[in-house]
Design an enzyme around this catalytic site. Structure first.
Site, PDB file in Angstrom:
ATOM      1  N   ASP A   1      49.496  77.392  47.718  1.00 47.72           N
ATOM      2  CA  ASP A   1      48.595  78.309  48.438  1.00 47.72           C
ATOM      3  C   ASP A   1      48.240  77.738  49.807  1.00 47.72           C
ATOM      4  O   ASP A   1      48.234  78.449  50.809  1.00 47.72           O
ATOM      5  CB  ASP A   1      47.296  78.548  47.648  1.00 47.72           C
ATOM      6  CG  ASP A   1      47.335  79.840  46.837  1.00 47.72           C
ATOM      7  OD1 ASP A   1      48.441  80.190  46.368  1.00 47.72           O
ATOM      8  OD2 ASP A   1      46.283  80.478  46.676  1.00 47.72           O
TER       9      ASP A   1
ATOM     10  N   TYR B   1      48.711  73.843  32.259  1.00 46.85           N
ATOM     11  CA  TYR B   1      48.720  75.287  32.007  1.00 46.85           C
ATOM     12  C   TYR B   1      49.055  75.606  30.552  1.00 46.85           C
ATOM     13  O   TYR B   1      48.648  76.623  30.026  1.00 46.85           O
ATOM     14  CB  TYR B   1      49.746  75.982  32.904  1.00 46.85           C
ATOM     15  CG  TYR B   1      49.235  76.417  34.252  1.00 46.85           C
ATOM     16  CD1 TYR B   1      48.578  75.523  35.090  1.00 46.85           C
ATOM     17  CD2 TYR B   1      49.419  77.725  34.695  1.00 46.85           C
ATOM     18  CE1 TYR B   1      48.135  75.918  36.331  1.00 46.85           C
ATOM     19  CE2 TYR B   1      48.965  78.131  35.938  1.00 46.85           C
ATOM     20  CZ  TYR B   1      48.330  77.216  36.759  1.00 46.85           C
ATOM     21  OH  TYR B   1      47.891  77.621  37.990  1.00 46.85           O
TER      22      TYR B   1
ATOM     23  N   LYS C   1      48.909  62.107  40.604  1.00 41.81           N
ATOM     24  CA  LYS C   1      47.604  61.440  40.637  1.00 41.81           C
ATOM     25  C   LYS C   1      47.729  60.192  39.770  1.00 41.81           C
ATOM     26  O   LYS C   1      46.989  59.996  38.797  1.00 41.81           O
ATOM     27  CB  LYS C   1      46.517  62.412  40.128  1.00 41.81           C
ATOM     28  CG  LYS C   1      45.087  61.956  40.373  1.00 41.81           C
ATOM     29  CD  LYS C   1      44.665  61.990  41.836  1.00 41.81           C
ATOM     30  CE  LYS C   1      43.286  61.354  42.000  1.00 41.81           C
ATOM     31  NZ  LYS C   1      42.871  61.250  43.411  1.00 41.81           N
TER      32      LYS C   1
ATOM     33  N   ASP D   1      45.442  64.381  46.490  1.00 41.18           N
ATOM     34  CA  ASP D   1      44.383  64.571  47.489  1.00 41.18           C
ATOM     35  C   ASP D   1      44.911  64.260  48.891  1.00 41.18           C
ATOM     36  O   ASP D   1      44.700  65.021  49.841  1.00 41.18           O
ATOM     37  CB  ASP D   1      43.129  63.738  47.156  1.00 41.18           C
ATOM     38  CG  ASP D   1      43.439  62.289  46.803  1.00 41.18           C
ATOM     39  OD1 ASP D   1      44.632  61.933  46.663  1.00 41.18           O
ATOM     40  OD2 ASP D   1      42.481  61.491  46.674  1.00 41.18           O
TER      41      ASP D   1
ATOM     42  N   ASP E   1      50.452  74.745  42.109  1.00 44.03           N
ATOM     43  CA  ASP E   1      49.706  75.998  42.306  1.00 44.03           C
ATOM     44  C   ASP E   1      48.807  75.869  43.530  1.00 44.03           C
ATOM     45  O   ASP E   1      48.784  76.729  44.407  1.00 44.03           O
ATOM     46  CB  ASP E   1      48.860  76.274  41.049  1.00 44.03           C
ATOM     47  CG  ASP E   1      48.027  77.537  41.188  1.00 44.03           C
ATOM     48  OD1 ASP E   1      48.568  78.553  41.656  1.00 44.03           O
ATOM     49  OD2 ASP E   1      46.821  77.492  40.843  1.00 44.03           O
TER      50      ASP E   1
HETATM   51  C1  IPM Z   1      50.505  81.676  41.014  1.00 46.00           C
HETATM   52  C2  IPM Z   1      49.240  82.289  40.485  1.00 46.00           C
HETATM   53  C3  IPM Z   1      49.262  82.158  38.965  1.00 46.00           C
HETATM   54  C4  IPM Z   1      49.285  80.680  38.620  1.00 46.00           C
HETATM   55  C5  IPM Z   1      48.103  82.869  38.231  1.00 46.00           C
HETATM   56  C6  IPM Z   1      47.991  84.320  38.641  1.00 46.00           C
HETATM   57  C7  IPM Z   1      48.220  82.738  36.742  1.00 46.00           C
HETATM   58  O1  IPM Z   1      48.132  81.706  41.053  1.00 46.00           O
HETATM   59  O2  IPM Z   1      51.597  82.162  40.659  1.00 46.00           O
HETATM   60  O3  IPM Z   1      50.405  80.730  41.784  1.00 46.00           O
HETATM   61  O4  IPM Z   1      48.235  80.037  38.570  1.00 46.00           O
HETATM   62  O5  IPM Z   1      50.358  80.158  38.402  1.00 46.00           O
HETATM   63 MG    MG Z   2      48.589  80.308  42.587  1.00 40.74          MG
END
Ligand code: IPM
Ligand code: MG
Length: 360
Positions: A254, A143, A194, A226, A250
């Site tokens: 999710d 990032y 990885k 993975d 990240d």
């Molecule tokens: C998160 C989001 C952010 C990230 C984006 C909005 C920049 O997806 O907080 O997980 O990738 O960190």
């Molecule tokens: Mg995210």
């Protein structure tokens, strides 16, 4: 010792302001009835700040965030700001806050409330009792790594590039965070990398292993990203604490959020070395449902709980907030995202009312 202090409130875009409003009602109640001693002040961030001041993180907003003891953020972004230059996109505000305030440790719990087992897309027996903590490194990796860019080579071919880089101290400090958290939980850390392909992961694995030797009471395992994705949907209860890099965290967080039924339930904390933190729901700004009083405010309310527990050392009030959320769920209150087919649905404000009433 519980602490009192200041909270910078950054509601942001989309459903951010609506869900934040309900969380502030919770803080107000805790102040009024339980002497929480939290003063708050709000400031624009993201697209809202861009519209007002031409920048997603105006200097005054950053200054407020810097001076506060904790930050409560709603969400940023939306289609309205998708086509502006990269530096002015709402998401830049998030990244800048993380890096300016050195909020390197991102804690994302994936916890299933028993009442919501049916809301998960996975079978109830796979997810019931689920309680995972993802510890994501937040201020390094691909990032922020240099060099990065978008350019054209000598033959006129365009190319883009980013760098995944970790320095040893960055790996050490996030590993310590993960092991300390595991000590308060089920004493298992799984480090995700990885290392079969990338040198940066090789170093990651070596340093995490080294830090792990200082925590002999905590079990350490390693998994490739993975495989970790696969295991997370196959048998998620095998995990206690997962520690990983910015990008992998990240993605994994999710996926983990969906195991719990709704991303609308999950809080998060981004902490610096002194436990100053930015607290926010894991969900985004959901522009498609903004302004309709249908968003789930519970993730933001639970973020207040995490804030009380972590930055203000106020376990008693953190428990009150979490118990109030449990109580409204047990009473059958559901916003649309967590309702089963046919269940009656309440709006954002009504859910807020119920939580505020249940705090006692
Ligand atoms: C998160 C989001 C952010 C990230 C984006 C909005 C920049 O997806 O907080 O997980 O990738 O960190
Ligand atoms: Mg995210």
């Amino acid at each position: 010792m519980t602490k009192t202090g200041t909270v910078a409130v950054l509601p942001g875009d989309g459903i951010g302001p609506e869900v934040t409003e309900q969380a502030l009602r919770v803080i107000d109640k805790l102040n009024a009835e339980f002497s929480a001693g939290l003063t708050w002040q709000s400031a624009p961030v993201g697209g809202a700040a861009y519209d007002l001041h031409g920048h997603p993180l105006p200097p005054d907003t950053l200054a407020l965030a810097r001076s506060a003891d904790a930050i409560l953020l709603g969400a940023v972004g939306g289609p309205k700001w998708e086509n502006i230059t990269r530096e002015h996109r709402p998401e830049r505000a998030l990244l800048a806050l993380r890096s300016e305030l050195e909020l390197f440790a991102n804690l994302r719990p994936a916890f299933l409330f028993p009442e919501l087992a049916a809301a998960s897309t996975l079978k109830p027996e796979v997810v019931s009792g689920l309680d995972i903590m993802i510890v994501r490194e937040l201020t390094g990796g691909i990032y922020f790594g240099q060099p990065r860019g978008l350019t054209t080579d000598d033959h006129g071919v365009r190319f883009g590039f980013n760098t995944m880089v970790y320095r040893e101290p960055e790996i050490r400090r996030i590993a310590h965070t993960a092991f300390r958290i595991a000590r308060q939980r089920n004493k298992r850390v799984c480090s995700v990398d990885k290392a079969n392909v990338m040198e940066v992961s090789e170093l990651w694995r070596e340093i995490v292993t080294d830090v792990g030797s200082e925590y002999p009471d905590v079990g350490l395992s390693h998994m490739y990203i993975d495989n970790a994705c696969m295991q997370l949907v196959r048998a998620p209860k095998q995990f206690d604490v997962i520690v990983t890099t910015n990008l992998f965290g990240d993605i994994l967080s999710d996926a983990a959020s969906m195991l719990t039924g709704s991303i609308g339930m999950l809080p998060s904390a981004s902490l610096d070395a002194d436990n100053k933190g930015m607290y926010e729901p894991v969900h985004g700004s959901a522009p498609d449902i903004a302004g309709q009083d249908i968003a789930n405010p519970l993730a933001t309310i639970l973020s207040v709980g995490m804030m009380l527990r972590t930055t203000f050392d106020n376990t008693k009030l953190a428990n009150k907030v979490e118990n109030a959320v449990r109580e409204v769920l047990a009473d059958g209150l559901r916003t649309g995202d967590i309702a089963n087919h046919g269940e009656p649905i309440v709006g954002t404000r009504e859910m807020g009312d119920a939580v505020v009433a249940a705090i006692g």
